[in-house]
Design an enzyme around this catalytic site. Structure first.
Site, PDB file in Angstrom:
ATOM      1  N   SER A 140       0.862  -1.187   0.000  1.00 46.70           N
ATOM      2  CA  SER A 140       0.000   0.000   0.000  1.00 46.70           C
ATOM      3  C   SER A 140       0.899   1.237   0.000  1.00 46.70           C
ATOM      4  O   SER A 140       2.078   1.146   0.372  1.00 46.70           O
ATOM      5  CB  SER A 140      -0.842  -0.011   1.272  1.00 46.70           C
ATOM      6  OG  SER A 140      -1.463   1.239   1.468  1.00 46.70           O
ATOM      7  N   TYR A 153      -2.447  -0.847  10.610  1.00 46.25           N
ATOM      8  CA  TYR A 153      -2.486  -1.240   9.190  1.00 46.25           C
ATOM      9  C   TYR A 153      -1.179  -0.842   8.500  1.00 46.25           C
ATOM     10  O   TYR A 153      -0.560  -1.659   7.807  1.00 46.25           O
ATOM     11  CB  TYR A 153      -3.687  -0.577   8.520  1.00 46.25           C
ATOM     12  CG  TYR A 153      -3.802  -0.856   7.038  1.00 46.25           C
ATOM     13  CD1 TYR A 153      -4.116  -2.128   6.574  1.00 46.25           C
ATOM     14  CD2 TYR A 153      -3.593   0.160   6.090  1.00 46.25           C
ATOM     15  CE1 TYR A 153      -4.222  -2.384   5.214  1.00 46.25           C
ATOM     16  CE2 TYR A 153      -3.698  -0.097   4.730  1.00 46.25           C
ATOM     17  CZ  TYR A 153      -4.010  -1.367   4.290  1.00 46.25           C
ATOM     18  OH  TYR A 153      -4.100  -1.624   2.938  1.00 46.25           O
TER      19      TYR A 153
HETATM   20  N1  LIG Z   1      -8.728  -0.503  -1.224  1.00 44.83           N
HETATM   21  C1  LIG Z   1      -7.661   0.223  -0.984  1.00 44.83           C
HETATM   22  O1  LIG Z   1      -7.736   1.475  -0.909  1.00 44.83           O
HETATM   23  C2  LIG Z   1      -6.314  -0.421  -0.811  1.00 44.83           C
HETATM   24  C3  LIG Z   1      -5.188   0.407  -0.873  1.00 44.83           C
HETATM   25  C4  LIG Z   1      -3.921  -0.144  -0.722  1.00 44.83           C
HETATM   26  C5  LIG Z   1      -3.796  -1.502  -0.515  1.00 44.83           C
HETATM   27  N2  LIG Z   1      -4.899  -2.306  -0.453  1.00 44.83           N
HETATM   28  C6  LIG Z   1      -4.685  -3.741  -0.216  1.00 44.83           C
HETATM   29  O2  LIG Z   1      -5.247  -4.486  -1.260  1.00 44.83           O
HETATM   30  C7  LIG Z   1      -5.597  -5.797  -0.797  1.00 44.83           C
HETATM   31  C8  LIG Z   1      -7.002  -6.128  -1.250  1.00 44.83           C
HETATM   32  O3  LIG Z   1      -7.918  -5.217  -0.653  1.00 44.83           O
HETATM   33  P1  LIG Z   1      -9.219  -4.686  -1.417  1.00 44.83           P
HETATM   34  O4  LIG Z   1      -9.115  -3.234  -1.511  1.00 44.83           O
HETATM   35  O5  LIG Z   1      -9.482  -5.474  -2.641  1.00 44.83           O
HETATM   36  O6  LIG Z   1     -10.327  -4.978  -0.296  1.00 44.83           O
HETATM   37  P2  LIG Z   1     -11.541  -6.024  -0.247  1.00 44.83           P
HETATM   38  O7  LIG Z   1     -12.447  -5.799  -1.413  1.00 44.83           O
HETATM   39  O8  LIG Z   1     -12.091  -5.917   1.122  1.00 44.83           O
HETATM   40  O9  LIG Z   1     -10.828  -7.434  -0.444  1.00 44.83           O
HETATM   41  C9  LIG Z   1     -10.055  -8.018   0.572  1.00 44.83           C
HETATM   42  C10 LIG Z   1      -9.952  -9.493   0.298  1.00 44.83           C
HETATM   43  O10 LIG Z   1      -9.129 -10.097   1.311  1.00 44.83           O
HETATM   44  C11 LIG Z   1      -9.819 -11.234   1.790  1.00 44.83           C
HETATM   45  N3  LIG Z   1      -9.402 -11.677   3.118  1.00 44.83           N
HETATM   46  C12 LIG Z   1      -9.455 -11.030   4.301  1.00 44.83           C
HETATM   47  N4  LIG Z   1      -9.009 -11.818   5.278  1.00 44.83           N
HETATM   48  C13 LIG Z   1      -8.658 -13.002   4.702  1.00 44.83           C
HETATM   49  C14 LIG Z   1      -8.144 -14.236   5.161  1.00 44.83           C
HETATM   50  N5  LIG Z   1      -7.905 -14.442   6.458  1.00 44.83           N
HETATM   51  N6  LIG Z   1      -7.878 -15.229   4.258  1.00 44.83           N
HETATM   52  C15 LIG Z   1      -8.128 -15.045   2.951  1.00 44.83           C
HETATM   53  N7  LIG Z   1      -8.672 -13.925   2.448  1.00 44.83           N
HETATM   54  C16 LIG Z   1      -8.917 -12.920   3.315  1.00 44.83           C
HETATM   55  C17 LIG Z   1     -11.283 -10.830   1.753  1.00 44.83           C
HETATM   56  O11 LIG Z   1     -12.109 -11.968   1.891  1.00 44.83           O
HETATM   57  P3  LIG Z   1     -13.619 -11.898   2.500  1.00 44.83           P
HETATM   58  O12 LIG Z   1     -14.482 -11.451   1.357  1.00 44.83           O
HETATM   59  O13 LIG Z   1     -13.881 -13.290   2.952  1.00 44.83           O
HETATM   60  O14 LIG Z   1     -13.588 -10.897   3.612  1.00 44.83           O
HETATM   61  C18 LIG Z   1     -11.318 -10.193   0.370  1.00 44.83           C
HETATM   62  O15 LIG Z   1     -11.363 -11.171  -0.625  1.00 44.83           O
HETATM   63  C19 LIG Z   1      -5.404  -5.759   0.727  1.00 44.83           C
HETATM   64  O16 LIG Z   1      -4.171  -6.368   1.059  1.00 44.83           O
HETATM   65  C20 LIG Z   1      -5.353  -4.267   1.042  1.00 44.83           C
HETATM   66  O17 LIG Z   1      -4.594  -4.010   2.192  1.00 44.83           O
HETATM   67  C21 LIG Z   1      -6.150  -1.782  -0.592  1.00 44.83           C
END
Ligand SMILES: NC(=O)c1ccc[n+]([C@@H]2O[C@H](COP(=O)([O-])OP(=O)(O)OC[C@H]3O[C@@H](n4cnc5c(N)ncnc54)[C@H](OP(=O)(O)O)[C@@H]3O)[C@@H](O)[C@H]2O)c1
Length: 277
Positions: A140, A153
């Site tokens: 991130s 985080y």
């Molecule tokens: N959105 C942003 O602004 C942003 C910015 C920078 C980095 N990121 C990073 O990008 C990645 C994906 O996030 P996203 O934005 O796509 O959010 P998201 O839509 O909430 O997706 C997160 C994913 O992680 C899964 N997850 C959570 N805990 C888990 C576990 N114990 N085992 C396996 N899967 C698990 C969730 O599964 P469930 O559906 O079962 O909960 C979901 O599939 C994360 O690492 C986040 O830190 C996001």
């Protein structure tokens, strides 16, 4: 069809879902893994509609050793080799540092950091034996700079940055490359899945006003500055295709601006600029 097999963690929504799709659509034999396969229906209907025979599903909870071992073994048996591991699963823990309990911080690290270690340590021996592989870690912008109310985080993402940099030296001689993807604010389910530290929700918390301000700022940033998960997936594909991948890839205009500013400033100047923002 590309002769490469890829695993994506956290594929039920957002960035992970889009990475699984872009890889499968580009001919990579892709294993979209998720902790709850009941959440695979949206992806499954796309697979059916587009006749995407390159996309398969596997249950994988990064916090559960047994689940990780079983998933990787099943994938190795089905695919014969694992070329690409994309560590994407994660969530955000929000709250002022003083309001965040050590158990809440441990849980944050259990998913965002130890979860990634669990999958990577399972896959690395297989990649080392085949003398090739690519590990893509979804970090991130806050893996590069800390921000208020996201100390846990940001720490988990800083930790994975240090891990990636360090292990890349060790793995390169075995033909394994490690890449960091640093998205900015991305419009996904992330903000609905955010866990708020219990004490931070107390209206009498000394940080209550701080929390309100940050929530307002985040909402504004999501509405005006965010990028899409499809954009992040494109950056991941670019990293995978690169014959000589970079250590870091930024994903999103906002994060590009922040990092550019950070490079031009002292830490103190950046701190002041962020505070006034
Ligand atoms: N959105 C942003 O602004 C942003 C910015 C920078 C980095 N990121 C990073 O990008 C990645 C994906 O996030 P996203 O934005 O796509 O959010 P998201 O839509 O909430 O997706 C997160 C994913 O992680 C899964 N997850 C959570 N805990 C888990 C576990 N114990 N085992 C396996 N899967 C698990 C969730 O599964 P469930 O559906 O079962 O909960 C979901 O599939 C994360 O690492 C986040 O830190 C996001």
């Amino acid at each position: 069809m590309v002769d490469k097999n890829a695993i994506v963690t956290g594929s039920s929504s957002g960035i992970g879902k889009e990475i699984s799709l872009i890889l499968a659509r580009n001919g990579y034999n892709t294993f979209a893994t998720m902790r709850n396969l009941d959440k695979s229906s949206e992806l499954r209907s796309i697979v059916e509609k587009e006749k995407l025979s390159t996309l398969q599903f596997e249950q994988l909870d990064v916090t559960n050793e047994q689940s990780v071992q079983t998933a990787i073994r099943n994938i190795q048996n089905k695919a014969g080799k694992i070329d690409i591991l994309i560590n994407n699963a994660g969530y955000g823990l929000v709250g002022a540092f003083e309001d965040t309990s050590i158990d809440e911080i441990k849980q944050q690290f259990e998913t965002n950091f130890f979860g990634l270690i669990r999958t990577t340590q399972t896959v690395v021996p297989l990649m080392r034996a085949q003398k090739s592989g690519l590990i893509v870690n979804i970090s991130s912008g806050v893996g590069r700079f800390g921000i208020p109310t996201l100390s846990a985080y940001a720490s988990s993402k800083f930790a994975l940055e240090g891990l990636s940099e360090s292990m890349s030296y060790e793995l390169e001689p075995f033909g394994i490359r490690t890449v960091l993807i640093e998205p900015g604010v991305i419009k996904t389910n992330f903000f609905n899945s955010t866990v708020f530290a219990k004490k931070s929700q107390d209206p009498n918390s000394p940080y209550a006003d701080f929390m309100k301000n940050m929530e307002k700022n985040f909402t504004q940033m999501i509405e005006t500055k965010s990028s899409t998960p499809e954009e992040v997936a494109k950056v991941v594909l670019e990293a995978i295709i690169d014959t000589n991948p970079k250590i870091r890839y930024l994903a999103g205009k906002d994060v590009e601006e922040w990092i550019q500013a950070k490079k031009k400033m002292t830490d103190e100047e950046f701190h002041r600029m962020f505070k006034d923002h």
